[in-house]
Design a protein around this motif. Structure first.
Motif: not given
Length: 159
Positions: A81-94, A104-118
């Protein structure tokens, strides 16, 4: 020699599943009906951070548990997940993306509200891994629930 037409559209990073790509954990997509409008307004840069991070399609669902991300079967996929986040960030910046439209709600892409891990479909305050990286780099984030707001702000910036 150059037949390429340049446009002045702002670039928008967008979750690939929102574009109709079947990259969700269950092999489905989250195609949004506003996609044609977005394509008319923005130059779309689509990414799936989970796939970029090395996860397969389909895969077990995953949720954030603090800084860790685990699948429902207990497999720790934090690194992916963190590797994908860094690659996506790199693409966005590039690509020069100043805004992102994420799932929404995704463990990668969720903003403000995500599922709680249960894995009980319970939401909590928080962001997905990719959204955290985007926000730390001053990229505005919206979800498919905020498309009207995104379009309104784009309209205001055009005047």
């Amino acid at each position: 020699m150059f037949n390429k037409v340049m446009n002045n559209k702002a670039k928008l990073l967008i979750s690939e599943c929102l574009c109709g790509v079947s990259c969700r954990y269950d092999g489905k997509d989250n195609l949004i009906e506003q996609l044609p409008l977005l394509k008319d307004t923005f130059d779309l840069v689509s990414v799936c951070p989970e796939v970029l991070g090395g996860l397969t399609i389909p895969r077990d669902p995953a949720e954030r548990q603090g800084k860790r991300v685990c699948m429902a079967n207990g497999t720790d996929v934090t690194t992916e997940f963190y590797k994908g986040a860094q690659i996506a960030l790199h693409i966005a910046m590039q690509q020069g993306c100043k805004q992102a439209l994420m799932k929404a709600k995704s463990p990668s892409c969720g903003y403000k509200r995500i599922y709680d891990g249960t894995f009980s479909k319970t939401l909590r305050e928080g962001h997905g891994c990719t959204v955290e990286a985007l926000l730390m780099n001053n990229i505005e984030v919206y979800t498919e629930e905020d498309i009207d707001l995104l379009m309104e702000q784009k309209k205001e910036m055009s005047f």
